[in-house]
Design an enzyme around this catalytic site. Sequence first.
Site, PDB file in Angstrom:
ATOM      1  N   GLU A 134      58.585  37.453  31.931  1.00 45.96           N
ATOM      2  CA  GLU A 134      59.607  36.546  32.447  1.00 45.96           C
ATOM      3  C   GLU A 134      59.217  35.989  33.817  1.00 45.96           C
ATOM      4  O   GLU A 134      59.671  34.910  34.212  1.00 45.96           O
ATOM      5  CB  GLU A 134      60.963  37.249  32.531  1.00 45.96           C
ATOM      6  N   CYS A 170      34.120  43.667  18.930  1.00 44.32           N
ATOM      7  CA  CYS A 170      35.564  43.555  19.164  1.00 44.32           C
ATOM      8  C   CYS A 170      36.395  44.630  18.469  1.00 44.32           C
ATOM      9  O   CYS A 170      37.251  45.266  19.084  1.00 44.32           O
ATOM     10  CB  CYS A 170      36.080  42.190  18.697  1.00 44.32           C
ATOM     11  N   TYR A 176      32.515  41.819  31.249  1.00 46.32           N
ATOM     12  CA  TYR A 176      33.662  42.374  30.531  1.00 46.32           C
ATOM     13  C   TYR A 176      33.270  43.556  29.657  1.00 46.32           C
ATOM     14  O   TYR A 176      34.046  44.509  29.522  1.00 46.32           O
ATOM     15  CB  TYR A 176      34.368  41.276  29.717  1.00 46.32           C
ATOM     16  N   CYS A 195      31.167  41.362  16.000  1.00 47.66           N
ATOM     17  CA  CYS A 195      32.595  41.581  16.228  1.00 47.66           C
ATOM     18  C   CYS A 195      33.137  42.734  15.392  1.00 47.66           C
ATOM     19  O   CYS A 195      33.780  43.638  15.906  1.00 47.66           O
ATOM     20  CB  CYS A 195      33.379  40.305  15.929  1.00 47.66           C
ATOM     21  N   LYS A 208      35.553  48.379  19.453  1.00 47.73           N
ATOM     22  CA  LYS A 208      35.890  48.500  20.876  1.00 47.73           C
ATOM     23  C   LYS A 208      37.398  48.566  21.072  1.00 47.73           C
ATOM     24  O   LYS A 208      37.908  49.410  21.816  1.00 47.73           O
ATOM     25  CB  LYS A 208      35.313  47.312  21.637  1.00 47.73           C
ATOM     26  N   GLU A 242      35.052  47.020  30.339  1.00 47.40           N
ATOM     27  CA  GLU A 242      35.890  47.543  29.262  1.00 47.40           C
ATOM     28  C   GLU A 242      35.481  48.965  28.902  1.00 47.40           C
ATOM     29  O   GLU A 242      36.335  49.860  28.763  1.00 47.40           O
ATOM     30  CB  GLU A 242      35.795  46.638  28.040  1.00 47.40           C
ATOM     31  N   HIS A 246      64.675  38.788  29.478  1.00 41.07           N
ATOM     32  CA  HIS A 246      64.867  39.894  30.420  1.00 41.07           C
ATOM     33  C   HIS A 246      65.324  41.147  29.690  1.00 41.07           C
ATOM     34  O   HIS A 246      66.114  41.066  28.747  1.00 41.07           O
ATOM     35  CB  HIS A 246      65.921  39.485  31.455  1.00 41.07           C
TER      36      HIS A 246
END
Length: 477
Positions: free
Chosen positions: A465, A47, A177, A42, A50, A181, A460
């Site tokens: 939302e 992670c 992934y 990681c 990356k 990615e 908002h």
Amino acid sequence: MTFDYDLFVIGGGSGGVRAARVAAATGAKVALAEEYRMGGTCVIRGCVPKKLMVFASGFSEMFDDARAYGWDVTDGPFNWPKFRTHLHTELDRLEGIYRKLLGGSNVEIFDARATLKDAHTVSLATGQEVTAKHILVATGGRPVVPDMPGSELGITSNEVFLLDEMPKSILIVGGGYIASEFAGILNGLGVNVTQFYRGAQILRGFDDEARGLVAEGMREKGVNLHLGTNIVEMRAASEADLANPQGVPMEDGRPVAPKAHSGAKGIWVKATNGTEQVFDQVMFATGRSPNTEGMGLEDIGVEVGRRGEIVVDEYSQTKVPSIYAIGDVTNRVQLTPVAIREGMAFVETVFKGNPTPVDHDLIPSAVFTQPELGTVGMTEEEARDIEPVEIYCTSFKPMNHAFAGRSDRVLMKLVVSVATRKVLGCHIVADHAGEMIQLAGIAVKMGATKEDFDRTVAVHPTMAEELVTMKEPMRTA
């Protein structure tokens, strides 16, 4: 029997380091061995680097957006050597923090490869042997390279952070992934990216509607994505290949004109779709395998699965009672926060006398593709095979992209049980989807119903939302 340590951890990744520190805090005598760099996949080659590259790649579109919003800015070329230097300085800093945390917790560190001699004995590459009442294996995983002629010419996600220069063109093989990615990252950094995936759609296992929108967005941003396609053979490019780098490329069954190659010595690739092309680099992102090879696990009775994973029970215990395993090496859920949770549960069970099974249910996750994907719970396909569900879904151009004239679309989707009204799954494709799904994951984990979402007042104007304003189901399944 007297042991040198109460706990010996093999592997200095996030899970192993956390387990070692928390166990030491209980008063246990703890040691940890790491053969490469503290921080594991990681921090050092996953992670963290990356995500920093994701950030860097996003600026290429920001220049266009800034001009649309009235700023007078000029694009500049991406300086890979400058970024890489800064990146590795940051990784060095993080590794130093991991070492400092371990030292501050009175965990003894061995910078050496460790293997298992027996149920309580660890052999170090230095020739030293130590004993421990409990042994925790947290050695993670490694990229798999296909067994095919020429595959040694390719790189993996481990090497991409170490490149001397950015390639002008790259073929990424895979549809998970990691492949998807890096396709977005390198495309954003100005590399001509082609992606081959042998399946019908990328991101297998994720919601079909969500992954379809991700694939569409990747293509719109310039990734040359080929589904149902794989490599037949690859080799170092010859002078003749370089003279005709595109071979005889096809599109919709018809030849297309070749593009100019960078001129660098490259890799010739023949694909199952009939194309022949030369790329500066080929990157394999075709899966990962647990790091168990050569550790002596099976010799001492630890069960190892078909893919090399250590087989454990719900408490992360192997068939050898003194040996436990957590993280990617068990091939349960390959996510850093999961490894950390498994390490914490191990300490609760073994050192605090509080048997704690690992909870792998409803884990939120994010895929840092471009566009980004956040998900928690069941996909529509999984849920409808179990019970009747309602699908609440909307897709739209968000305000910031619409104003800038970009075509990017957002997806907000809830999978709801007809019987219980619980939200079984939430799937988001949007900028910062990972940030949103972390918060939505709390509600889904708590068992929130669709009516709980409906009672929540919208913020908002935001993209999120829409998660609380979808009143009528798009369909039932």
